[in-house]
Enzyme design. Structure first.
Site, PDB file in Angstrom:
ATOM      1  CG  LEU A 200       4.352  -9.528   1.102  1.00  0.00           C
ATOM      2  CD1 LEU A 200       5.070  -8.473   1.936  1.00  0.00           C
ATOM      3  CD2 LEU A 200       2.993  -9.820   1.707  1.00  0.00           C
ATOM      4  CG  LEU A 231       3.197  -3.297   5.497  1.00  0.00           C
ATOM      5  CD1 LEU A 231       4.142  -3.212   6.692  1.00  0.00           C
ATOM      6  CD2 LEU A 231       1.928  -4.059   5.860  1.00  0.00           C
ATOM      7  CG  ASP A 232       6.175  -5.249   3.741  1.00  0.00           C
ATOM      8  OD1 ASP A 232       7.136  -5.043   4.502  1.00  0.00           O
ATOM      9  OD2 ASP A 232       5.274  -6.059   4.002  1.00  0.00           O
ATOM     10  CB  ALA A 233       5.547   0.228  -0.487  1.00  0.00           C
TER      11      ALA A 233
END
Length: 288
Positions: A200, A231-233
């Site tokens: 990502l 998200l994903d951070a």
């Protein structure tokens, strides 16, 4: 008459505060004032942000824990200090959540069974039934909470109801392939841990390993992090990589990627359980 030595437990103290003169000396004085015995000490100053981070382990008579807390409360008010004091023998309640890929779940269960992860697992929650036999092998309750595409709100309300009943200290998304709603993330700040591959944002969506193979990537990695609304951070706990050969197939890459995910999630969870991860904003300090 022989004087008895008071029983001592190992306690763990974590501190985050603005950097200033005398922090170490004043905390050491507070511990010494309750006859604490420091056995492990780590600290870090983020000079750019002007913040101080500290994690100490020390032996203390449990009967004097309240006295130490009073001293720390005074220090915290005086020095704008966020602190957490915990008995090192205490075990967190950790709920594991998983979808269909079971490599991270099976690895965590094996490490837990071997005594490598100091935690209790009240339940495994999943939106599929694939890993119910695995949970049964370890004697852990397994609960199936499906998440239909046309009624995700009801499913997540049911999921939150079960979490309320289970009262976890930490939730681990061991390849739970659903995006948690923001309101759920807000209820567990720095208490939900996720794992994802390193492709990502370059190779997002379906079949990331196939995309990476087509592109000819030479490194595969994984990231464990705390879950936030973005998200994903969230704040990163642990990362690692492994090399990809030119003759590795897509299946080879998937196998290597799963290995890295296992290592990174297990290490990140252990750091969290041992109180080694301190956060400030979206940044972490990890005393490994």
């Amino acid at each position: 008459m022989t004087e008895t030595t008071p029983a001592r437990h190992d306690f763990r103290l974590s501190i985050v505060c603005p950097d200033q003169h005398g922090i170490v000396a004043r905390v050491a004085e507070a511990i010494a004032g309750t006859d604490g015995w420091i056995t492990e000490a780590a600290q870090h100053t983020d000079a750019e942000a002007g913040w101080f981070f500290m994690r100490w382990v020390f032996a203390l008579d449990p009967a004097r824990e309240g006295e130490l807390r009073d001293r720390l409360l005074h220090l915290g008010e005086d020095m704008r200090m966020d602190w957490v004091l915990a008995d090192s023998c205490s075990r967190q309640r950790v709920v594991l959540m998983v979808s269909r890929e079971g490599h991270c779940l099976s690895d965590l269960l094996a490490r837990w069974h071997a005594g490598e992860l100091p935690m209790d697992i009240p339940a495994i929650l999943s939106n599929h039934t694939d890993h119910e036999p695995l949970a049964r092998c370890y004697g852990i309750p397994f609960e199936h909470i499906p998440v239909p595409r046309d009624d995700r709100a009801t499913a997540f309300a049911q999921l939150q109801e079960r979490l309320d009943d289970l009262q976890p200290d930490t939730v681990v998304l061991a390849r739970y392939m659903q995006i948690l709603p923001p309101w759920m993330c807000e209820r567990y700040p720095q208490r939900i841990i996720n794992i994802h591959h390193s492709f990502l944002p370059s190779f997002s969506g379906a079949r990331p390993y196939h995309q990476a193979h087509t592109r000819g990537v030479k490194l595969i990695g994984a990231t464990s992090h705390y879950v936030t609304e973005e998200l994903d951070a969230g704040p990163i706990i642990e990362q690692d990589v492994t090399r990809v050969r030119h003759d590795d197939s897509v299946q080879d890459m998937i196998r290597k990627g799963r290995d890295v995910e296992r290592w990174v999630l297990a290490r990140g969870l252990r750091y969290h359980l041992e109180g080694r991860v301190l956060t400030h904003g979206n940044k972490t300090v990890v005393f490994d």
